[in-house]
Design a protein around this motif. Structure first.
Motif, mmCIF file in Angstrom:
data_model
loop_
_atom_site.group_PDB
_atom_site.id
_atom_site.type_symbol
_atom_site.label_atom_id
_atom_site.label_comp_id
_atom_site.label_asym_id
_atom_site.label_seq_id
_atom_site.Cartn_x
_atom_site.Cartn_y
_atom_site.Cartn_z
ATOM 1 N N LEU A 128 3.568 98.076 85.053
ATOM 2 C CA LEU A 128 3.082 97.492 83.844
ATOM 3 C C LEU A 128 0.987 96.919 84.953
ATOM 4 N N ALA A 129 0.244 96.813 83.567
ATOM 5 C CA ALA A 129 -1.039 96.509 85.118
ATOM 6 C C ALA A 129 -1.853 96.240 83.815
ATOM 7 N N ALA A 130 -2.621 94.919 83.836
ATOM 8 C CA ALA A 130 -3.950 94.716 82.803
ATOM 9 C C ALA A 130 -4.949 94.709 83.371
ATOM 10 N N THR A 131 -6.054 95.651 83.097
ATOM 11 C CA THR A 131 -7.371 95.421 83.804
ATOM 12 C C THR A 131 -7.886 94.433 83.960
ATOM 13 N N GLY A 132 -7.817 93.924 85.181
ATOM 14 C CA GLY A 132 -7.740 92.342 86.045
ATOM 15 C C GLY A 132 -8.991 92.549 87.266
ATOM 16 N N GLY A 150 -13.055 95.402 85.180
ATOM 17 C CA GLY A 150 -12.140 95.480 86.808
ATOM 18 C C GLY A 150 -11.873 96.831 86.608
ATOM 19 N N TRP A 151 -10.937 96.943 87.891
ATOM 20 C CA TRP A 151 -11.055 98.310 89.183
ATOM 21 C C TRP A 151 -10.342 98.967 87.322
ATOM 22 N N LEU A 152 -9.327 98.591 86.424
ATOM 23 C CA LEU A 152 -8.483 99.589 85.808
ATOM 24 C C LEU A 152 -9.400 99.550 83.992
ATOM 25 N N ASP A 153 -10.683 99.271 84.064
ATOM 26 C CA ASP A 153 -11.140 99.447 82.760
ATOM 27 C C ASP A 153 -11.507 100.657 81.961
#
Length: 443
Positions: A128-132, A150-153
């Motif tokens: 799992l991940a959030a936009t960090g 961040g990288w995942l936005d």
């Protein structure tokens, strides 16, 4: 004498009441405790309250209000706005770094002093991940409440789009909670309004499934910069939202241009997408976490800023690369170009985060050791932003700037949101206690 006695008594009471630590200027450990992001900002708080939990934050805020002290807040310890203030009480949350993952609910509770690195380490075992934040040392609370790119936005949206709830200590030393149902107007304001409304002791964030994440950094001679940017631009334009990364100029013994391509998925797919970059003559290739580590460097002194762009035409590419040639060396200087768009642009438009409509972000980052280099470093950051203003979106990513004046703050919140933010400020902080940030004045 009576005032001094009152302060002495109050300080003794704070030392006794706090589970954490209290530092005054004469105390051993004070200089270590006040150490901030770098020697460029050298401030001496009157008292530092290194809080162990939310009850400590309540006590610290109450102490400051009784003595009419200004209050500054340090979360993860990074950022240019407001963590050290002469003569103020510094509420230091860096002991409060707990991260609790609920994998069934795909959510996480993050304490106010936790960093992006803490968040990533806790969520990764569950896929799992959030936009960090792109910088793993940055504090989650300040980053998220300021918007959070961040990288995942591009695939998950801005960090603040994942915000489910906030636990807050307000200016009257009360504790409150904000979510979509409880204090909804405060919850709206916290989506971009930062630390204006209280001390965020914990956030709850929605998480997303991310079984794999891949990254590759290719290094090129500096003169290849314009070609590298154009190829990178085309990969982002034609690729899926899972593609992100950055183009950057940096000095590693000599000036280089780097293309960092990230992909929210398998490395094999990333390498297919990266083929046009791999086809350009390059001098080195790094993968995974090693690739991302080169984006930021740390030094005794640091400064940075950012400019959001509506588009990236060829002329702007040439200007971006030309500014990189003016980069002072030696030093830990980086000139970054970051893609936005995707899910970040498609997120909730009602929140006070107007920069989500931008398509690119220019981010000059300077880190150096010698005070003699201060003027040159700050000038380079200003000039790097000024060079691309012909294409600027008008909106500002407040997470990536310091104190650059009221016009930039207005651009960061959006002129149409500012009146509403000021009304929320009046309700929760009418005396503007929390002012050492990108400040919203109570109406």
């Amino acid at each position: 004498m009576a005032v001094r006695s009152k302060a002495h008594t109050a300080l003794a009471g704070l030392r006794e009441d706090l589970a954490g630590e209290v530092f005054a200027p004469a105390d051993p450990g004070y200089d270590e405790a006040r150490g901030g992001r770098g020697a460029l900002i050298d401030r001496r708080p009157a008292v530092i309250a290194r809080c162990a939990h939310a009850a400590d934050v309540v006590q610290a805020v109450r102490f400051a209000r009784e003595l009419d002290l200004h209050i500054a807040v340090r979360g993860g310890g990074h950022g240019l706005a407001g963590s050290l203030v002469d003569g103020a009480l510094l509420v230091d949350l860096r002991r409060m770094r707990g991260v609790t993952v609920d994998p069934a609910a795909e959510a996480v509770r993050v304490e106010g002093g936790a960093t992006t690195g803490d968040l990533d380490r806790a969520t990764r075992p569950y896929g799992l991940a959030a936009t960090g934040c792109r910088n793993p040392g940055a504090g989650v609370a300040g980053f998220v409440l300021g918007g959070g790119t961040g990288w995942l936005d591009r695939v998950f949206g801005l960090a603040v789009d994942d915000l489910i709830g906030v636990e807050l200590v307000t200016a009257d030393a009360g504790r409150t909670h904000a979510n979509a149902d409880e204090n909804p107007e405060l919850f709206w304001a916290l989506h971009g309004g930062g630390g204006n409304f209280g001390v965020a002791t914990a956030l709850t964030l929605e998480l997303h499934e991310l079984p794999e994440f891949a990254a590759v950094l290719l290094l090129y001679p500096a003169q290849s910069g314009p070609d590298v940017v154009r190829v990178f631009r085309e990969i982002v334009r034609t690729g899926p939202a899972e593609v992100g990364g950055a183009v950057l100029h940096l000095a590693l013994g000599r000036m280089l241009c780097g293309a960092l391509l990230t992909y929210a998925g398998r490395e094999a797919v990333l390498r297919e997408l990266a083929e046009p970059l791999l086809a350009l003559p390059h001098t080195a290739e790094l993968t995974g976490a090693e690739a991302r580590r080169l984006l930021y460097s740390t030094g005794r002194r640091a400064h940075w800023s950012a400019e959001c762009l509506t588009d990236l035409p060829d002329e702007s590419v040439d200007v971006f690369c030309a500014r990189a040639r003016d980069m002072p060396v030696p030093g830990g200087f980086r000139h970054l170009l970051l893609p936005l768009g995707g899910a970040a642009a498609d997120g909730p438009g009602a929140y006070p985060v107007p920069y989500r409509e931008a398509s690119w972000l220019v981010h000059p980052f300077a880190s150096w050791a010698d005070p003699a280099g201060d003027e040159r470093a700050l000038a380079w950051v200003r000039e790097a932003c000024a060079g691309v203003r012909a294409w600027r979106a008008g909106a500002v990513c407040l997470d990536l700037i310091g104190d650059e004046g009221p016009q930039r703050v207005r651009a960061g919140y959006g002129a149409g949101n500012l009146l509403r933010l000021r009304k929320v400020k009046r309700r929760y902080d009418p005396d503007n206690v929390f002012r050492f940030n990108h400040n919203v004045q109570p109406i």
